[in-house]
Design a protein around this motif. Structure first.
Motif, PDB file in Angstrom:
ATOM      1  N   LEU A  51       3.182 -18.301  -7.449  1.00  0.00           N
ATOM      2  CA  LEU A  51       2.834 -18.189  -6.032  1.00  0.00           C
ATOM      3  C   LEU A  51       4.077 -18.040  -5.157  1.00  0.00           C
ATOM      4  N   LEU A  52       5.146 -18.751  -5.483  1.00  0.00           N
ATOM      5  CA  LEU A  52       6.393 -18.588  -4.727  1.00  0.00           C
ATOM      6  C   LEU A  52       6.980 -17.191  -4.929  1.00  0.00           C
ATOM      7  N   TYR A  53       6.926 -16.700  -6.159  1.00  0.00           N
ATOM      8  CA  TYR A  53       7.400 -15.338  -6.429  1.00  0.00           C
ATOM      9  C   TYR A  53       6.551 -14.309  -5.683  1.00  0.00           C
ATOM     10  N   LEU A  54       5.246 -14.527  -5.662  1.00  0.00           N
ATOM     11  CA  LEU A  54       4.355 -13.622  -4.944  1.00  0.00           C
ATOM     12  C   LEU A  54       4.616 -13.658  -3.443  1.00  0.00           C
ATOM     13  N   ALA A  55       4.874 -14.837  -2.890  1.00  0.00           N
ATOM     14  CA  ALA A  55       5.177 -14.950  -1.457  1.00  0.00           C
ATOM     15  C   ALA A  55       6.484 -14.246  -1.117  1.00  0.00           C
ATOM     16  N   ALA A  56       7.503 -14.398  -1.964  1.00  0.00           N
ATOM     17  CA  ALA A  56       8.774 -13.718  -1.728  1.00  0.00           C
ATOM     18  C   ALA A  56       8.611 -12.204  -1.839  1.00  0.00           C
ATOM     19  N   THR A  57       7.831 -11.758  -2.802  1.00  0.00           N
ATOM     20  CA  THR A  57       7.580 -10.322  -2.955  1.00  0.00           C
ATOM     21  C   THR A  57       6.806  -9.778  -1.763  1.00  0.00           C
ATOM     22  N   PHE A  58       5.829 -10.538  -1.298  1.00  0.00           N
ATOM     23  CA  PHE A  58       5.065 -10.108  -0.121  1.00  0.00           C
ATOM     24  C   PHE A  58       5.967 -10.025   1.110  1.00  0.00           C
ATOM     25  N   ARG A  59       6.893 -10.964   1.228  1.00  0.00           N
ATOM     26  CA  ARG A  59       7.836 -10.936   2.354  1.00  0.00           C
ATOM     27  C   ARG A  59       8.723  -9.693   2.270  1.00  0.00           C
ATOM     28  N   CYS A  60       9.186  -9.356   1.079  1.00  0.00           N
ATOM     29  CA  CYS A  60       9.995  -8.143   0.903  1.00  0.00           C
ATOM     30  C   CYS A  60       9.194  -6.889   1.216  1.00  0.00           C
ATOM     31  N   LEU A  61       7.919  -6.883   0.821  1.00  0.00           N
ATOM     32  CA  LEU A  61       7.073  -5.723   1.108  1.00  0.00           C
ATOM     33  C   LEU A  61       6.839  -5.551   2.601  1.00  0.00           C
ATOM     34  N   THR A  62       6.571  -6.640   3.302  1.00  0.00           N
ATOM     35  CA  THR A  62       6.353  -6.521   4.752  1.00  0.00           C
ATOM     36  C   THR A  62       7.634  -6.122   5.461  1.00  0.00           C
ATOM     37  N   ARG A  64      10.593  -1.140   8.243  1.00  0.00           N
ATOM     38  CA  ARG A  64      11.738  -0.245   8.408  1.00  0.00           C
ATOM     39  C   ARG A  64      11.271   1.202   8.459  1.00  0.00           C
ATOM     40  N   VAL A  65      12.060   2.030   9.097  1.00  0.00           N
ATOM     41  CA  VAL A  65      11.759   3.456   9.176  1.00  0.00           C
ATOM     42  C   VAL A  65      12.053   4.085   7.817  1.00  0.00           C
ATOM     43  N   PRO A  66      11.043   4.695   7.163  1.00  0.00           N
ATOM     44  CA  PRO A  66      11.268   5.207   5.799  1.00  0.00           C
ATOM     45  C   PRO A  66      12.117   6.471   5.721  1.00  0.00           C
ATOM     46  N   GLU A  67      12.488   7.071   6.845  1.00  0.00           N
ATOM     47  CA  GLU A  67      13.282   8.293   6.785  1.00  0.00           C
ATOM     48  C   GLU A  67      14.760   8.015   6.557  1.00  0.00           C
ATOM     49  N   GLN A  68      15.190   6.792   6.774  1.00  0.00           N
ATOM     50  CA  GLN A  68      16.592   6.468   6.572  1.00  0.00           C
ATOM     51  C   GLN A  68      16.863   6.303   5.081  1.00  0.00           C
ATOM     52  N   ILE A 127      15.408   3.320  -0.409  1.00  0.00           N
ATOM     53  CA  ILE A 127      15.786   2.587  -1.615  1.00  0.00           C
ATOM     54  C   ILE A 127      15.207   1.176  -1.566  1.00  0.00           C
ATOM     55  N   TYR A 128      15.309   0.523  -0.422  1.00  0.00           N
ATOM     56  CA  TYR A 128      14.752  -0.821  -0.295  1.00  0.00           C
ATOM     57  C   TYR A 128      13.236  -0.796  -0.415  1.00  0.00           C
ATOM     58  N   TRP A 129      12.594   0.239   0.098  1.00  0.00           N
ATOM     59  CA  TRP A 129      11.139   0.378   0.018  1.00  0.00           C
ATOM     60  C   TRP A 129      10.697   0.474  -1.448  1.00  0.00           C
ATOM     61  N   MET A 152      12.505  -0.544  -4.126  1.00  0.00           N
ATOM     62  CA  MET A 152      12.857  -1.784  -4.818  1.00  0.00           C
ATOM     63  C   MET A 152      11.872  -2.909  -4.495  1.00  0.00           C
ATOM     64  N   ALA A 153      11.380  -2.940  -3.273  1.00  0.00           N
ATOM     65  CA  ALA A 153      10.409  -3.970  -2.899  1.00  0.00           C
ATOM     66  C   ALA A 153       9.113  -3.812  -3.682  1.00  0.00           C
ATOM     67  N   ARG A 154       8.725  -2.591  -3.964  1.00  0.00           N
ATOM     68  CA  ARG A 154       7.512  -2.365  -4.744  1.00  0.00           C
ATOM     69  C   ARG A 154       7.729  -2.610  -6.235  1.00  0.00           C
ATOM     70  N   MET A 155       8.955  -2.478  -6.696  1.00  0.00           N
ATOM     71  CA  MET A 155       9.259  -2.753  -8.099  1.00  0.00           C
ATOM     72  C   MET A 155       9.281  -4.256  -8.394  1.00  0.00           C
ATOM     73  N   LEU A 156       9.412  -5.083  -7.367  1.00  0.00           N
ATOM     74  CA  LEU A 156       9.435  -6.533  -7.567  1.00  0.00           C
ATOM     75  C   LEU A 156       8.098  -7.072  -8.065  1.00  0.00           C
ATOM     76  N   ILE A 157       7.027  -6.352  -7.829  1.00  0.00           N
ATOM     77  CA  ILE A 157       5.709  -6.832  -8.262  1.00  0.00           C
ATOM     78  C   ILE A 157       5.499  -6.615  -9.761  1.00  0.00           C
ATOM     79  N   LEU A 158       6.281  -5.743 -10.383  1.00  0.00           N
ATOM     80  CA  LEU A 158       6.095  -5.439 -11.809  1.00  0.00           C
ATOM     81  C   LEU A 158       6.254  -6.638 -12.744  1.00  0.00           C
ATOM     82  N   PRO A 159       7.279  -7.470 -12.611  1.00  0.00           N
ATOM     83  CA  PRO A 159       7.360  -8.622 -13.529  1.00  0.00           C
ATOM     84  C   PRO A 159       6.140  -9.541 -13.440  1.00  0.00           C
TER      85      PRO A 159
END
Length: 161
Positions: free
Chosen positions: A83-94, A99-103, A108-110, A112-119
């Motif tokens: 649950l703590l890992y999920l909360a941290a991942t959700f925080r990274c996703l939000t 952030r503006v995705p054109e930068q 890259i951060y966008w 990486m944030a989605r790759m955090l859910i894989l483990p």
């Protein structure tokens, strides 16, 4: 005279196993309502289904509550970690969605944030069977679940989807 509803017939045995499976699934769902008990509850469902339904050892309810009591402390702690890992991942996703995705760096951060859910997705389907069948430390349990998910990637993909 062997009829359809004879207690020794294959149909009655099959329906008894289906009934036991429904009962232990109900207990698992009921105990999973409090999210903190989900890990030991579903480990107990797996243990009871293997012991009482598959190998016909003991009763389903007795095996369920035995496994639930046995795995309660470790499963509760694993649930907190997930649950703590999920909360941290959700925080990274939000944060990445704000952030503006054109930068360049934001993209890259966008990603990486989605790759955090894989483990979490890879280890979660295997944690419950491993917790119910083996006695391991939490780090070894998570590492073994990750190893199994990578080794049996097709089964893991089916379980996740």
């Amino acid at each position: 005279m062997g009829g359809l509803f004879d207690p020794e017939s294959g149909f009655s045995s099959f329906m008894g196993k289906v009934g036991d499976l429904i009962i232990i699934s109900f207990f698992g769902s009921l105990l999973s309502v409090t999210v903190l008990l989900a890990c030991p509850a579903w480990a107990a469902v797996y243990y009871a289904s293997v012991k009482s339904i598959r190998s016909e050892y003991g009763t389903a309810r007795k095996e369920f509550f035995h496994s639930f009591r046995t795995n309660l402390r470790q499963g509760f702690f694993l649930n907190i970690v997930f649950l703590l890992y999920l909360a941290a991942t959700f925080r990274c996703l939000t944060f990445s969605n704000s952030r503006v995705p054109e930068q360049g760096l934001s993209i890259i951060y966008w990603i990486m944030a989605r790759m955090l859910i894989l483990p979490l997705l890879l280890t979660l389907p295997w944690i419950f069977p491993l917790l119910s069948r083996f006695t391991m430390k939490n780090t070894v349990l998570i590492r073994t679940a990750f190893y199994i998910s990578v080794r049996h990637w097709v089964t893991t993909a089916v379980l996740v989807v």
